[in-house]
Design an enzyme around this catalytic site. Structure first.
Site, short mmCIF file in Angstrom:
data_model
loop_
_atom_site.label_atom_id
_atom_site.label_comp_id
_atom_site.label_asym_id
_atom_site.label_seq_id
_atom_site.Cartn_x
_atom_site.Cartn_y
_atom_site.Cartn_z
CG LEU A 15 -1.97 -1.18 1.20
CD1 LEU A 15 -2.87 -1.10 2.43
CD2 LEU A 15 -2.83 -1.17 -0.06
CE LYS A 66 11.85 -4.49 3.79
NZ LYS A 66 11.16 -4.01 4.97
NE ARG A 148 10.48 -22.24 4.90
CZ ARG A 148 9.94 -21.85 3.78
NH1 ARG A 148 8.79 -22.37 3.38
NH2 ARG A 148 10.51 -20.93 3.04
P1 ATR Z 1 14.58 -13.88 2.39
O1 ATR Z 1 14.33 -15.20 3.09
O2 ATR Z 1 15.07 -14.03 0.97
O3 ATR Z 1 15.30 -12.87 3.19
P2 ATR Z 1 12.20 -12.57 3.04
O4 ATR Z 1 10.96 -12.49 2.23
O5 ATR Z 1 12.83 -11.34 3.55
O6 ATR Z 1 13.15 -13.37 2.12
O7 ATR Z 1 11.92 -13.53 4.26
C1 ATR Z 1 10.91 -14.42 4.22
C2 ATR Z 1 10.75 -15.03 5.61
O8 ATR Z 1 9.52 -15.76 5.62
C3 ATR Z 1 11.84 -16.03 5.92
O9 ATR Z 1 12.01 -16.07 7.31
C4 ATR Z 1 11.22 -17.32 5.41
O10 ATR Z 1 11.72 -18.51 5.94
P3 ATR Z 1 12.92 -19.29 5.20
O11 ATR Z 1 14.16 -18.53 5.56
O12 ATR Z 1 12.87 -20.65 5.73
O13 ATR Z 1 12.62 -19.21 3.72
C5 ATR Z 1 9.81 -17.13 5.86
N1 ATR Z 1 8.87 -17.98 5.13
C6 ATR Z 1 8.44 -17.82 3.85
N2 ATR Z 1 7.55 -18.80 3.53
C7 ATR Z 1 7.44 -19.59 4.63
C8 ATR Z 1 6.66 -20.75 4.96
N3 ATR Z 1 5.82 -21.28 4.07
N4 ATR Z 1 6.77 -21.27 6.20
C9 ATR Z 1 7.60 -20.73 7.10
N5 ATR Z 1 8.36 -19.63 6.87
C10 ATR Z 1 8.28 -19.06 5.66
#
Ligand code: ATR
Length: 266
Positions: A15, A66, A148
């Site tokens: 938004l 980020k 995770r």
């Molecule tokens: P990045 O992991 O590239 O920094 P982000 O969007 O800033 O991307 O972070 C996404 C967060 O959401 C992470 O903590 C991610 O967990 P992973 O590091 O295991 O990927 C979490 N996340 C995204 N989808 C998820 C899911 N289905 N279950 C649990 N955690 C999830």
């Protein structure tokens, strides 16, 4: 025309255009416009080049870029350096600078939450999580983190100078916490569920469940917390405060967070 963008993936939920265009209108910046753009990682360099060439005046960065944007920038402000997380970019004296306005936004959003000497439980270890930890490393008693992919939580602990962080396995229980914060992207899509069990917080009226997501307004994480009788907060105020600081960096204008702008997000 002065062009501003928020970039991320997914980006549909953002938004930021609504808020920034509202302020641009309100403050008569008729030559400015703010849009959202979904990017792939390979497009990041291109966006920074466009800032360098003055085709774009300012950019907000959201999940998942980020951290990934940092190698393309010339300079970081102190908090962006400390957190390795950038959410606001613009050109200063022919250099492309990255700022972190999330830390300040998050801090301001906690005005009415007492976290001094309390236990905090942080879910997730993505791009925004270091900004959340930054705040608590001074005043909290203990900071539990789970992710995770555990290695990413371990990385955050490695960078921790407060000594307050303890990494726990995904789905592992902690000692009772006073504030539980979802920093993952789970919930951005409707009805997405973290599948974590917080049964032990049944009827704990003083425990706050805080989801950084502001759209949708009430994620499953918050719905469940409400049903258990916990206090809930979404990411609306943090979002507004980080946007307020970004707007000031770009335009020099200090905008007010008033009822009208808060209502815009309802
Ligand atoms: P990045 O992991 O590239 O920094 P982000 O969007 O800033 O991307 O972070 C996404 C967060 O959401 C992470 O903590 C991610 O967990 P992973 O590091 O295991 O990927 C979490 N996340 C995204 N989808 C998820 C899911 N289905 N279950 C649990 N955690 C999830």
């Amino acid at each position: 025309m002065k062009k501003y963008l928020v970039v991320g993936n997914p980006i549909e939920h953002s938004l930021s255009p609504l808020i920034h265009n509202y302020w641009m209108n309100k403050y008569n910046l008729t030559d400015s416009t703010y849009e959202k753009k979904k990017l792939d990682k390979k497009d990041l360099v291109n966006i920074i080049d466009q800032i360098r060439n003055d085709e774009i005046k300012g950019v907000n960065v959201t999940v998942p870029f980020k951290q990934e944007i940092i190698p393309f920038l010339d300079k970081l402000d102190r908090i962006a350096k400390d957190t390795r997380s950038v959410n606001t970019i613009c050109k200063v004296n022919n250099e492309v600078w990255g700022y972190n306005t999330d830390v300040q936004g998050f801090d301001k959003s906690l005005k009415n939450v007492n976290y001094k000497n309390k236990n905090i439980f942080i879910l997730g270890a993505g791009g925004v999580t270091s900004s959340i930890i930054y705040n608590f490393s001074f005043a909290a008693k203990k900071i539990y983190i789970t992710n995770r992919t555990k290695e990413k939580a371990d990385q955050l602990k490695k960078a921790d100078i407060s000594g307050k962080i303890e990494v726990v396995d995904w789905k592992q229980k902690t000692e009772p916490c006073d504030l539980i914060i979802n920093t993952t992207s789970v919930g951005l899509k409707k009805d997405e569920n973290l599948n974590l069990d917080f049964k032990e917080y049944e009827n704990k009226k003083d425990t706050v469940f805080y989801d950084l997501i502001y759209n949708p307004k009430e994620t499953k994480f918050l719905k469940d917390a409400k049903l258990r009788g916990n206090k809930v907060m979404n990411g609306k105020m943090m979002f507004l405060y980080q946007a307020q600081t970004a707007f000031k960096i770009w335009t020099g204008i200090s905008v007010k967070i008033d009822d009208e702008v808060i209502k815009l997000l309802d």
